[in-house]
Design a protein around this motif. Structure first.
Motif, short mmCIF file in Angstrom:
data_model
loop_
_atom_site.label_atom_id
_atom_site.label_comp_id
_atom_site.label_asym_id
_atom_site.label_seq_id
_atom_site.Cartn_x
_atom_site.Cartn_y
_atom_site.Cartn_z
N ILE A 222 7.58 -2.59 7.11
CA ILE A 222 8.38 -1.80 5.77
C ILE A 222 7.55 -0.43 5.54
N ALA A 223 8.29 0.66 4.45
CA ALA A 223 7.65 1.87 3.51
C ALA A 223 8.51 1.89 2.95
N ILE A 224 7.31 2.33 2.05
CA ILE A 224 7.60 3.02 0.21
C ILE A 224 7.08 4.12 0.28
N ALA B 46 3.00 -5.16 8.46
CA ALA B 46 3.39 -5.62 10.08
C ALA B 46 3.34 -3.37 10.03
N LEU B 47 3.35 -2.88 9.58
CA LEU B 47 3.80 -1.22 9.95
C LEU B 47 2.76 -0.82 10.13
N ARG B 48 1.46 -1.47 9.07
CA ARG B 48 0.25 -1.13 8.57
C ARG B 48 -0.33 -1.40 10.97
N GLU C 240 -3.71 0.34 5.37
CA GLU C 240 -2.72 1.30 4.21
C GLU C 240 -3.39 2.75 3.33
N LYS C 241 -4.41 3.13 3.40
CA LYS C 241 -5.43 4.19 2.99
C LYS C 241 -5.50 4.97 3.34
#
Ligand SMILES: Nc1ncnc2c1ncn2[C@@H]1O[C@H](COP(=O)(O)OP(=O)(O)O)[C@@H](O)[C@H]1O
Ligand SMILES: [Mg+2]
Length: 495
Positions: free
Chosen positions: A153-155, A168-170, A177-178
Protein backbone atom coordinates in the motif's frame (compact mmCIF):
# COMPACT_ATOMS: atom_id res chain seq x y z
CA UNK A 1 -35.54 50.88 55.04
CA UNK A 2 -37.14 49.97 58.35
CA UNK A 3 -36.77 49.63 62.07
CA UNK A 4 -37.52 46.25 63.53
CA UNK A 5 -38.02 45.34 67.18
CA UNK A 6 -35.75 42.83 68.83
CA UNK A 7 -38.60 40.27 68.51
CA UNK A 8 -39.10 40.99 64.85
CA UNK A 9 -42.05 43.38 64.72
CA UNK A 10 -41.95 46.18 62.22
CA UNK A 11 -41.55 49.46 64.09
CA UNK A 12 -41.00 51.82 61.23
CA UNK A 13 -41.39 51.15 57.54
CA UNK A 14 -40.91 53.42 54.53
CA UNK A 15 -43.01 53.50 51.37
CA UNK A 16 -40.33 51.78 49.38
CA UNK A 17 -40.60 48.71 51.58
CA UNK A 18 -44.40 48.83 51.41
CA UNK A 19 -44.15 48.84 47.62
CA UNK A 20 -41.82 45.85 47.71
CA UNK A 21 -44.06 43.67 49.87
CA UNK A 22 -47.46 44.97 48.66
CA UNK A 23 -48.79 45.94 52.11
CA UNK A 24 -49.63 49.47 53.18
CA UNK A 25 -47.92 50.93 56.24
CA UNK A 26 -50.72 50.11 58.74
CA UNK A 27 -50.95 46.54 57.57
CA UNK A 28 -47.22 46.05 57.68
CA UNK A 29 -46.78 47.52 61.11
CA UNK A 30 -49.14 44.86 62.46
CA UNK A 31 -46.83 42.13 61.17
CA UNK A 32 -43.41 40.82 62.10
CA UNK A 33 -40.57 40.22 59.64
CA UNK A 34 -40.85 36.52 60.46
CA UNK A 35 -44.43 36.51 59.18
CA UNK A 36 -43.54 37.80 55.75
CA UNK A 37 -40.25 35.93 55.35
CA UNK A 38 -40.31 32.90 53.09
CA UNK A 39 -40.26 29.83 55.41
CA UNK A 40 -37.23 28.43 53.57
CA UNK A 41 -35.21 31.57 54.27
CA UNK A 42 -36.27 32.19 57.85
CA UNK A 43 -33.83 30.00 59.73
CA UNK A 44 -30.74 31.51 58.15
CA UNK A 45 -32.02 35.04 58.95
CA UNK A 46 -32.81 34.03 62.53
CA UNK A 47 -29.35 32.56 62.96
CA UNK A 48 -27.83 35.91 61.99
CA UNK A 49 -30.21 37.76 64.33
CA UNK A 50 -29.15 35.56 67.24
CA UNK A 51 -25.47 35.99 66.46
CA UNK A 52 -25.94 39.73 66.37
CA UNK A 53 -27.83 39.79 69.68
CA UNK A 54 -25.02 37.73 71.21
CA UNK A 55 -22.68 40.45 70.00
CA UNK A 56 -20.77 38.13 67.69
CA UNK A 57 -21.41 40.24 64.59
CA UNK A 58 -22.12 43.94 64.10
CA UNK A 59 -23.99 43.67 60.87
CA UNK A 60 -25.08 41.14 58.31
CA UNK A 61 -26.36 40.95 54.79
CA UNK A 62 -28.37 38.28 53.15
CA UNK A 63 -30.52 37.64 50.17
CA UNK A 64 -33.90 36.23 50.98
CA UNK A 65 -37.53 36.16 49.91
CA UNK A 66 -40.52 37.98 51.36
CA UNK A 67 -44.01 36.73 50.83
CA UNK A 68 -46.00 39.59 49.38
CA UNK A 69 -49.59 40.34 50.28
CA UNK A 70 -50.70 38.69 47.04
CA UNK A 71 -48.81 35.49 48.10
CA UNK A 72 -46.21 35.91 45.43
CA UNK A 73 -42.65 36.13 46.67
CA UNK A 74 -40.05 38.72 46.06
CA UNK A 75 -36.29 38.52 46.37
CA UNK A 76 -34.60 41.23 48.43
CA UNK A 77 -31.17 41.98 49.73
CA UNK A 78 -31.26 42.64 53.43
CA UNK A 79 -28.58 44.50 55.36
CA UNK A 80 -29.10 44.65 59.10
CA UNK A 81 -27.40 46.49 61.91
CA UNK A 82 -28.27 46.73 65.60
CA UNK A 83 -28.96 49.99 67.45
CA UNK A 84 -27.84 49.91 71.09
CA UNK A 85 -28.30 52.38 73.96
CA UNK A 86 -25.44 54.18 75.68
CA UNK A 87 -24.95 51.25 78.06
CA UNK A 88 -24.70 48.82 75.10
CA UNK A 89 -28.10 47.20 75.45
CA UNK A 90 -29.76 46.38 72.12
CA UNK A 91 -32.69 48.62 71.23
CA UNK A 92 -33.82 47.69 67.76
CA UNK A 93 -32.58 46.65 64.32
CA UNK A 94 -32.19 48.89 61.29
CA UNK A 95 -32.81 46.95 58.09
CA UNK A 96 -32.01 48.22 54.61
CA UNK A 97 -33.99 46.31 52.03
CA UNK A 98 -33.23 46.37 48.39
CA UNK A 99 -35.46 44.79 45.77
CA UNK A 100 -33.29 42.33 43.82
CA UNK A 101 -36.15 40.35 42.38
CA UNK A 102 -35.32 41.24 38.77
CA UNK A 103 -31.72 40.27 39.19
CA UNK A 104 -32.69 37.04 40.94
CA UNK A 105 -35.14 36.23 38.21
CA UNK A 106 -32.50 36.83 35.59
CA UNK A 107 -30.04 34.79 37.56
CA UNK A 108 -32.49 31.95 37.77
CA UNK A 109 -33.22 32.23 34.07
CA UNK A 110 -29.52 32.26 33.44
CA UNK A 111 -29.12 29.23 35.66
CA UNK A 112 -31.86 27.53 33.64
CA UNK A 113 -30.14 28.37 30.40
CA UNK A 114 -26.86 27.38 31.90
CA UNK A 115 -28.34 24.06 32.99
CA UNK A 116 -29.76 23.45 29.54
CA UNK A 117 -26.46 24.38 27.97
CA UNK A 118 -24.69 22.05 30.31
CA UNK A 119 -27.05 19.26 29.39
CA UNK A 120 -26.53 19.93 25.73
CA UNK A 121 -22.80 20.02 26.22
CA UNK A 122 -22.91 16.85 28.24
CA UNK A 123 -24.90 15.09 25.54
CA UNK A 124 -22.63 16.44 22.82
CA UNK A 125 -19.56 15.41 24.81
CA UNK A 126 -20.93 11.92 25.26
CA UNK A 127 -21.67 11.69 21.53
CA UNK A 128 -18.21 13.04 20.74
CA UNK A 129 -16.63 10.53 23.07
CA UNK A 130 -18.40 7.71 21.21
CA UNK A 131 -17.40 9.21 17.89
CA UNK A 132 -13.79 9.56 18.96
CA UNK A 133 -13.73 5.99 20.26
CA UNK A 134 -15.24 4.83 16.98
CA UNK A 135 -12.71 6.83 14.98
CA UNK A 136 -9.88 5.51 17.07
CA UNK A 137 -11.09 1.98 16.50
CA UNK A 138 -11.43 2.56 12.75
CA UNK A 139 -8.04 4.19 12.67
CA UNK A 140 -6.54 1.29 14.56
CA UNK A 141 -8.17 -1.10 12.16
CA UNK A 142 -6.92 0.92 9.22
CA UNK A 143 -3.48 1.08 10.72
CA UNK A 144 -3.27 -2.60 11.36
CA UNK A 145 -4.62 -3.21 7.88
CA UNK A 146 -1.98 -0.87 6.54
CA UNK A 147 0.77 -2.36 8.69
CA UNK A 148 -0.13 -6.01 8.40
CA UNK A 149 -1.46 -6.23 4.85
CA UNK A 150 0.51 -8.42 2.51
CA UNK A 151 -0.68 -6.08 -0.23
CA UNK A 152 1.68 -3.26 -0.97
CA UNK A 153 0.00 0.00 0.00
CA UNK A 154 1.29 3.43 -0.92
CA UNK A 155 0.00 6.97 -0.86
CA UNK A 156 1.28 9.39 -3.49
CA UNK A 157 0.89 13.08 -4.04
CA UNK A 158 -0.12 14.27 -7.48
CA UNK A 159 3.50 15.43 -7.87
CA UNK A 160 4.57 11.78 -8.10
CA UNK A 161 6.28 11.79 -4.73
CA UNK A 162 5.52 8.95 -2.38
CA UNK A 163 3.99 10.12 0.90
CA UNK A 164 3.74 6.80 2.70
CA UNK A 165 4.63 3.19 2.03
CA UNK A 166 3.39 0.35 4.21
CA UNK A 167 5.83 -2.21 5.64
CA UNK A 168 4.98 -4.76 2.94
CA UNK A 169 5.94 -2.34 0.16
CA UNK A 170 9.12 -1.29 1.95
CA UNK A 171 10.06 -4.92 2.44
CA UNK A 172 9.30 -5.79 -1.18
CA UNK A 173 11.49 -2.99 -2.56
CA UNK A 174 14.08 -3.09 0.21
CA UNK A 175 14.08 0.68 0.81
CA UNK A 176 13.31 2.57 4.02
CA UNK A 177 10.32 4.88 4.00
CA UNK A 178 12.66 7.86 3.98
CA UNK A 179 14.56 6.52 0.96
CA UNK A 180 11.25 6.06 -0.82
CA UNK A 181 9.67 9.39 0.09
CA UNK A 182 12.71 11.54 -0.62
CA UNK A 183 12.65 11.04 -4.39
CA UNK A 184 10.25 10.62 -7.23
CA UNK A 185 8.98 7.06 -7.32
CA UNK A 186 9.60 6.76 -11.05
CA UNK A 187 13.32 6.79 -10.37
CA UNK A 188 13.18 3.15 -9.33
CA UNK A 189 11.03 2.00 -12.27
CA UNK A 190 12.68 -0.36 -14.72
CA UNK A 191 13.88 1.83 -17.64
CA UNK A 192 12.00 -0.32 -20.17
CA UNK A 193 8.71 0.31 -18.33
CA UNK A 194 9.25 4.00 -17.68
CA UNK A 195 7.62 5.53 -20.77
CA UNK A 196 4.51 3.41 -20.46
CA UNK A 197 4.23 4.14 -16.74
CA UNK A 198 4.55 7.88 -17.32
CA UNK A 199 1.92 7.72 -20.04
CA UNK A 200 -0.53 5.86 -17.82
CA UNK A 201 0.16 8.18 -14.86
CA UNK A 202 -0.35 11.29 -16.99
CA UNK A 203 -3.60 9.86 -18.36
CA UNK A 204 -4.72 9.12 -14.80
CA UNK A 205 -3.95 12.62 -13.56
CA UNK A 206 -5.80 14.08 -16.53
CA UNK A 207 -8.89 11.89 -16.59
CA UNK A 208 -8.95 10.07 -13.26
CA UNK A 209 -9.23 6.83 -15.22
CA UNK A 210 -6.87 3.97 -14.50
CA UNK A 211 -7.16 0.83 -16.54
CA UNK A 212 -4.66 -1.13 -14.45
CA UNK A 213 -0.92 -1.32 -14.81
CA UNK A 214 1.93 -3.72 -14.30
CA UNK A 215 5.49 -2.53 -14.24
CA UNK A 216 8.89 -3.55 -12.98
CA UNK A 217 10.91 -1.94 -10.19
CA UNK A 218 14.54 -2.01 -9.28
CA UNK A 219 14.90 -3.11 -5.68
CA UNK A 220 17.66 -1.87 -3.45
CA UNK A 221 19.37 -5.27 -3.59
CA UNK A 222 19.37 -5.22 -7.39
CA UNK A 223 16.43 -7.59 -7.82
CA UNK A 224 13.65 -6.72 -10.20
CA UNK A 225 10.04 -7.10 -9.08
CA UNK A 226 6.87 -6.84 -11.14
CA UNK A 227 4.01 -5.02 -9.40
CA UNK A 228 0.40 -4.90 -10.48
CA UNK A 229 -1.40 -1.70 -9.41
CA UNK A 230 -4.84 -0.57 -8.42
CA UNK A 231 -5.20 3.19 -8.00
CA UNK A 232 -7.75 5.63 -6.57
CA UNK A 233 -7.20 9.36 -6.64
CA UNK A 234 -8.62 12.08 -4.38
CA UNK A 235 -7.52 15.30 -6.14
CA UNK A 236 -9.00 17.61 -3.49
CA UNK A 237 -6.69 15.99 -0.90
CA UNK A 238 -3.84 15.79 -3.40
CA UNK A 239 -3.67 12.09 -2.61
CA UNK A 240 -3.41 9.01 -4.79
CA UNK A 241 -4.13 5.83 -2.90
CA UNK A 242 -2.59 2.74 -4.44
CA UNK A 243 -2.51 -0.95 -3.73
CA UNK A 244 -0.03 -3.15 -5.53
CA UNK A 245 0.55 -6.85 -5.72
CA UNK A 246 3.90 -8.48 -6.25
CA UNK A 247 3.28 -10.62 -9.33
CA UNK A 248 6.95 -11.32 -10.03
CA UNK A 249 6.72 -15.05 -9.32
CA UNK A 250 3.43 -15.49 -11.16
CA UNK A 251 4.73 -13.73 -14.26
CA UNK A 252 7.99 -15.68 -14.18
CA UNK A 253 6.10 -18.96 -13.84
CA UNK A 254 3.79 -18.00 -16.68
CA UNK A 255 6.77 -17.26 -18.85
CA UNK A 256 8.39 -20.55 -17.92
CA UNK A 257 5.17 -22.44 -18.63
CA UNK A 258 4.80 -20.72 -22.00
CA UNK A 259 8.39 -21.62 -22.88
CA UNK A 260 7.86 -25.14 -21.63
CA UNK A 261 4.69 -25.45 -23.68
CA UNK A 262 6.47 -24.34 -26.80
CA UNK A 263 9.22 -26.87 -26.14
CA UNK A 264 6.75 -29.65 -25.51
CA UNK A 265 4.70 -28.77 -28.57
CA UNK A 266 7.87 -28.91 -30.64
CA UNK A 267 8.75 -32.16 -28.92
CA UNK A 268 5.34 -33.58 -29.61
CA UNK A 269 5.79 -32.95 -33.29
CA UNK A 270 9.22 -34.52 -33.15
CA UNK A 271 7.67 -37.40 -31.26
CA UNK A 272 5.05 -37.88 -33.97
CA UNK A 273 7.72 -37.61 -36.62
CA UNK A 274 9.86 -40.07 -34.73
CA UNK A 275 7.08 -42.60 -34.72
CA UNK A 276 6.47 -41.98 -38.38
CA UNK A 277 10.11 -42.53 -39.19
CA UNK A 278 10.00 -46.28 -38.66
CA UNK A 279 6.81 -46.51 -40.70
CA UNK A 280 8.32 -44.37 -43.39
CA UNK A 281 11.47 -46.41 -43.51
CA UNK A 282 9.23 -49.37 -44.12
CA UNK A 283 7.19 -47.44 -46.63
CA UNK A 284 10.25 -46.38 -48.60
CA UNK A 285 11.88 -49.73 -48.23
CA UNK A 286 9.13 -51.44 -50.24
CA UNK A 287 9.47 -49.42 -53.43
CA UNK A 288 13.25 -49.32 -52.97
CA UNK A 289 13.38 -53.12 -52.86
CA UNK A 290 11.37 -53.16 -56.04
CA UNK A 291 13.66 -50.60 -57.70
CA UNK A 292 16.64 -52.56 -56.49
CA UNK A 293 15.18 -55.77 -57.88
CA UNK A 294 14.50 -54.09 -61.14
CA UNK A 295 18.04 -52.78 -61.49
CA UNK A 296 19.21 -56.40 -61.27
CA UNK A 297 16.59 -57.32 -63.85
CA UNK A 298 17.93 -54.56 -66.10
CA UNK A 299 21.50 -55.79 -65.61
CA UNK A 300 20.41 -59.28 -66.57
CA UNK A 301 18.67 -57.94 -69.66
CA UNK A 302 21.86 -56.21 -70.62
CA UNK A 303 23.58 -59.59 -70.84
CA UNK A 304 21.14 -60.76 -73.48
CA UNK A 305 21.87 -60.25 -77.14
CA UNK A 306 18.54 -59.03 -78.11
CA UNK A 307 16.43 -56.97 -75.77
CA UNK A 308 12.97 -55.85 -76.85
CA UNK A 309 12.58 -52.13 -76.10
CA UNK A 310 9.16 -52.73 -74.59
CA UNK A 311 10.72 -54.84 -71.84
CA UNK A 312 13.07 -52.03 -70.87
CA UNK A 313 10.21 -49.52 -70.94
CA UNK A 314 8.08 -51.76 -68.68
CA UNK A 315 10.88 -52.04 -66.14
CA UNK A 316 11.65 -48.32 -66.37
CA UNK A 317 7.97 -47.47 -65.92
CA UNK A 318 7.76 -49.63 -62.85
CA UNK A 319 10.94 -48.06 -61.46
CA UNK A 320 9.59 -44.60 -62.21
CA UNK A 321 6.37 -45.41 -60.38
CA UNK A 322 8.25 -46.62 -57.34
CA UNK A 323 10.47 -43.54 -57.37
CA UNK A 324 7.39 -41.34 -57.61
CA UNK A 325 5.99 -43.11 -54.57
CA UNK A 326 9.17 -42.44 -52.66
CA UNK A 327 9.20 -38.79 -53.75
CA UNK A 328 5.57 -38.48 -52.65
CA UNK A 329 6.32 -39.85 -49.24
CA UNK A 330 9.33 -37.64 -48.77
CA UNK A 331 7.40 -34.59 -49.95
CA UNK A 332 4.57 -35.48 -47.62
CA UNK A 333 6.99 -35.79 -44.77
CA UNK A 334 8.49 -32.44 -45.60
CA UNK A 335 5.09 -30.85 -45.74
CA UNK A 336 4.03 -32.48 -42.53
CA UNK A 337 7.01 -31.34 -40.58
CA UNK A 338 6.56 -27.66 -41.33
CA UNK A 339 4.28 -25.24 -39.51
CA UNK A 340 1.00 -25.08 -41.39
CA UNK A 341 -0.77 -22.63 -39.11
CA UNK A 342 -0.72 -19.89 -41.72
CA UNK A 343 -1.47 -22.05 -44.76
CA UNK A 344 -4.43 -20.84 -46.80
CA UNK A 345 -7.65 -22.82 -46.71
CA UNK A 346 -8.15 -24.89 -49.85
CA UNK A 347 -10.45 -27.53 -51.23
CA UNK A 348 -8.76 -30.87 -50.79
CA UNK A 349 -10.03 -34.33 -51.62
CA UNK A 350 -10.96 -36.18 -48.41
CA UNK A 351 -9.88 -39.51 -49.92
CA UNK A 352 -6.53 -38.16 -51.03
CA UNK A 353 -5.90 -36.64 -47.63
CA UNK A 354 -6.71 -39.97 -45.96
CA UNK A 355 -4.41 -41.95 -48.24
CA UNK A 356 -1.55 -39.54 -47.82
CA UNK A 357 -1.89 -39.68 -44.07
CA UNK A 358 -2.09 -43.45 -44.10
CA UNK A 359 1.17 -43.57 -46.05
CA UNK A 360 2.85 -42.10 -42.95
CA UNK A 361 1.67 -44.89 -40.70
CA UNK A 362 1.19 -47.86 -42.96
CA UNK A 363 4.58 -49.05 -41.85
CA UNK A 364 3.66 -49.01 -38.15
CA UNK A 365 0.32 -50.65 -38.86
CA UNK A 366 1.93 -53.41 -40.85
CA UNK A 367 4.77 -54.00 -38.45
CA UNK A 368 2.31 -54.54 -35.58
CA UNK A 369 0.16 -56.67 -37.89
CA UNK A 370 -2.87 -54.50 -37.26
CA UNK A 371 -5.95 -55.23 -39.32
CA UNK A 372 -6.95 -51.95 -40.97
CA UNK A 373 -10.32 -51.38 -42.60
CA UNK A 374 -10.72 -48.17 -44.57
CA UNK A 375 -13.83 -46.77 -46.26
CA UNK A 376 -13.60 -45.91 -49.90
CA UNK A 377 -14.21 -42.15 -50.15
CA UNK A 378 -15.94 -40.83 -53.21
CA UNK A 379 -14.05 -38.19 -55.20
CA UNK A 380 -16.88 -35.70 -54.74
CA UNK A 381 -16.07 -35.12 -51.07
CA UNK A 382 -13.65 -32.36 -50.40
CA UNK A 383 -12.60 -30.71 -47.18
CA UNK A 384 -12.20 -26.94 -47.20
CA UNK A 385 -9.15 -26.92 -44.98
CA UNK A 386 -5.47 -26.57 -44.37
CA UNK A 387 -4.63 -30.09 -45.57
CA UNK A 388 -1.40 -30.47 -43.63
CA UNK A 389 -3.18 -29.67 -40.39
CA UNK A 390 -6.12 -32.01 -41.01
CA UNK A 391 -3.66 -34.71 -41.92
CA UNK A 392 -2.01 -34.06 -38.55
CA UNK A 393 -5.39 -34.52 -36.81
CA UNK A 394 -5.99 -37.80 -38.59
CA UNK A 395 -2.48 -39.02 -37.88
CA UNK A 396 -2.81 -38.19 -34.16
CA UNK A 397 -6.03 -40.20 -33.96
CA UNK A 398 -4.47 -43.10 -35.89
CA UNK A 399 -1.37 -43.10 -33.70
CA UNK A 400 -3.56 -43.22 -30.58
CA UNK A 401 -5.44 -46.20 -32.01
CA UNK A 402 -2.21 -47.95 -32.96
CA UNK A 403 -0.95 -47.39 -29.38
CA UNK A 404 -4.24 -48.74 -28.05
CA UNK A 405 -4.19 -52.02 -29.97
CA UNK A 406 -0.56 -52.79 -30.79
CA UNK A 407 0.04 -55.12 -27.87
CA UNK A 408 -3.36 -56.84 -27.91
CA UNK A 409 -4.31 -60.10 -29.53
CA UNK A 410 -7.09 -58.63 -31.56
CA UNK A 411 -5.81 -55.57 -33.37
CA UNK A 412 -8.32 -53.78 -35.52
CA UNK A 413 -8.59 -50.21 -36.63
CA UNK A 414 -11.45 -49.00 -38.72
CA UNK A 415 -11.64 -45.70 -40.56
CA UNK A 416 -15.08 -44.64 -41.71
CA UNK A 417 -16.04 -41.69 -43.81
CA UNK A 418 -18.81 -39.78 -42.07
CA UNK A 419 -21.35 -37.52 -43.75
CA UNK A 420 -23.58 -35.75 -41.27
CA UNK A 421 -25.94 -32.84 -42.04
CA UNK A 422 -23.69 -30.12 -43.33
CA UNK A 423 -20.49 -31.78 -42.17
CA UNK A 424 -18.04 -34.39 -43.40
CA UNK A 425 -15.21 -36.13 -41.63
CA UNK A 426 -13.76 -39.37 -40.42
CA UNK A 427 -14.37 -41.67 -37.50
CA UNK A 428 -11.46 -43.78 -36.27
CA UNK A 429 -12.34 -46.71 -34.08
CA UNK A 430 -10.20 -49.45 -32.64
CA UNK A 431 -10.50 -52.72 -30.79
CA UNK A 432 -8.46 -51.39 -27.86
CA UNK A 433 -9.36 -51.61 -24.18
CA UNK A 434 -11.18 -48.29 -24.34
CA UNK A 435 -11.02 -45.23 -22.10
CA UNK A 436 -11.83 -45.07 -18.41
CA UNK A 437 -14.95 -43.07 -17.69
CA UNK A 438 -13.21 -40.55 -15.44
CA UNK A 439 -10.57 -39.92 -18.11
CA UNK A 440 -13.12 -38.87 -20.69
CA UNK A 441 -13.51 -35.22 -19.50
CA UNK A 442 -9.71 -34.80 -19.67
CA UNK A 443 -9.01 -36.27 -23.08
CA UNK A 444 -8.69 -32.95 -24.90
CA UNK A 445 -6.88 -31.21 -22.03
CA UNK A 446 -3.28 -30.39 -22.88
CA UNK A 447 -0.76 -32.70 -21.22
CA UNK A 448 -3.34 -35.30 -20.23
CA UNK A 449 -1.73 -38.62 -20.99
CA UNK A 450 -1.89 -42.12 -19.57
CA UNK A 451 1.17 -43.13 -21.50
CA UNK A 452 4.69 -43.48 -20.23
CA UNK A 453 6.90 -40.42 -20.07
CA UNK A 454 8.73 -40.15 -23.38
CA UNK A 455 5.95 -41.90 -25.24
CA UNK A 456 2.92 -39.79 -24.46
CA UNK A 457 2.93 -36.00 -24.40
CA UNK A 458 -0.77 -35.57 -23.84
CA UNK A 459 -0.81 -32.99 -26.60
CA UNK A 460 -2.09 -35.01 -29.57
CA UNK A 461 -5.78 -34.58 -28.87
CA UNK A 462 -5.51 -31.01 -27.61
CA UNK A 463 -3.58 -29.96 -30.72
CA UNK A 464 -6.12 -31.83 -32.88
CA UNK A 465 -8.94 -30.00 -31.12
CA UNK A 466 -7.22 -26.67 -31.65
CA UNK A 467 -6.90 -27.39 -35.36
CA UNK A 468 -10.46 -28.65 -35.80
CA UNK A 469 -11.89 -25.71 -33.81
CA UNK A 470 -9.99 -23.31 -36.04
CA UNK A 471 -11.71 -24.98 -38.98
CA UNK A 472 -15.12 -24.43 -37.32
CA UNK A 473 -15.45 -28.18 -37.05
CA UNK A 474 -15.84 -30.50 -34.10
CA UNK A 475 -13.92 -33.40 -32.71
CA UNK A 476 -15.19 -35.70 -30.00
CA UNK A 477 -14.92 -39.04 -28.31
CA UNK A 478 -17.97 -41.02 -29.42
CA UNK A 479 -19.35 -42.54 -26.23
CA UNK A 480 -22.17 -44.19 -28.17
CA UNK A 481 -19.83 -46.43 -30.14
CA UNK A 482 -19.14 -49.99 -28.97
CA UNK A 483 -15.46 -49.63 -29.83
CA UNK A 484 -13.11 -46.81 -28.85
CA UNK A 485 -14.11 -44.22 -31.38
CA UNK A 486 -13.06 -40.64 -32.11
CA UNK A 487 -14.82 -38.54 -34.71
CA UNK A 488 -13.88 -35.28 -36.36
CA UNK A 489 -16.12 -33.34 -38.71
CA UNK A 490 -15.50 -30.24 -40.77
CA UNK A 491 -18.14 -27.99 -42.31
CA UNK A 492 -19.05 -29.00 -45.81
CA UNK A 493 -18.31 -25.97 -47.93
CA UNK A 494 -19.59 -25.79 -51.48
CA UNK A 495 -17.29 -24.45 -54.15
N1 LIG B 1 -7.87 -44.71 -29.09
C1 LIG B 1 -7.60 -44.57 -27.80
N2 LIG B 1 -7.75 -45.59 -26.93
C2 LIG B 1 -7.49 -45.47 -25.62
N3 LIG B 1 -7.08 -44.29 -25.05
C3 LIG B 1 -6.94 -43.23 -25.84
C4 LIG B 1 -7.20 -43.29 -27.24
N4 LIG B 1 -6.98 -42.05 -27.76
C5 LIG B 1 -6.59 -41.27 -26.72
N5 LIG B 1 -6.58 -41.96 -25.58
C6 LIG B 1 -6.26 -41.46 -24.24
O1 LIG B 1 -6.15 -40.06 -24.30
C7 LIG B 1 -4.87 -39.66 -23.81
C8 LIG B 1 -4.46 -38.39 -24.50
O2 LIG B 1 -4.19 -38.61 -25.86
P1 LIG B 1 -3.27 -37.60 -26.60
O3 LIG B 1 -3.78 -36.23 -26.37
O4 LIG B 1 -3.17 -38.03 -28.02
O5 LIG B 1 -1.90 -37.71 -25.86
P2 LIG B 1 -0.87 -38.94 -25.83
O6 LIG B 1 -1.21 -39.81 -26.97
O7 LIG B 1 0.45 -38.27 -25.99
O8 LIG B 1 -1.04 -39.56 -24.51
C9 LIG B 1 -3.99 -40.84 -24.03
O9 LIG B 1 -2.89 -40.85 -23.15
C10 LIG B 1 -4.94 -41.97 -23.72
O10 LIG B 1 -5.07 -42.20 -22.36
MG1 LIG C 1 -1.60 -39.15 -28.96
Amino acid sequence: MSHVSLTGDWLLVNQKLCDIVGYNKEELLKLSFQQITHPDDLSSDMAFVEKMLRGEIQTYSLEKRYIRKDKSHVWINLTVSLVKDSSGLPLYFISVIEDIHKRKKMESQLRGIHGEMEQIIEKRTAALKIEIAERKRAEKERNSFYDLSSDLIAIFGYDGYLRAANPALRKCLGYTEKELTSRRFIEIIHPEDLDRTLEISAEFRKTGRFAGMENRYLCKNGNIVTLSWTVTGVPEDDCIYTVARDVTDIRRQELEIAEQKLKIAANSKMNALGRMASGIAHEINNPLTIVYGQTSALKKLAEEDFVPKSKIVTIANSMEKMCERIVRIINGLRTFSRDATNDPLEFYSAGKLLNETLSFCHGRIQSFEIELAVDEVSEEFEFYCRPVQISQVLLNLLNNSIDAVKSLDSKRIQIRFVVENEKIGFSISDSGAGIKKDHIPNLFTPFFTTKEIGIGTGLGLSIAKGIVDAHQGNIYFDTASTETCFVFLLPRVSK
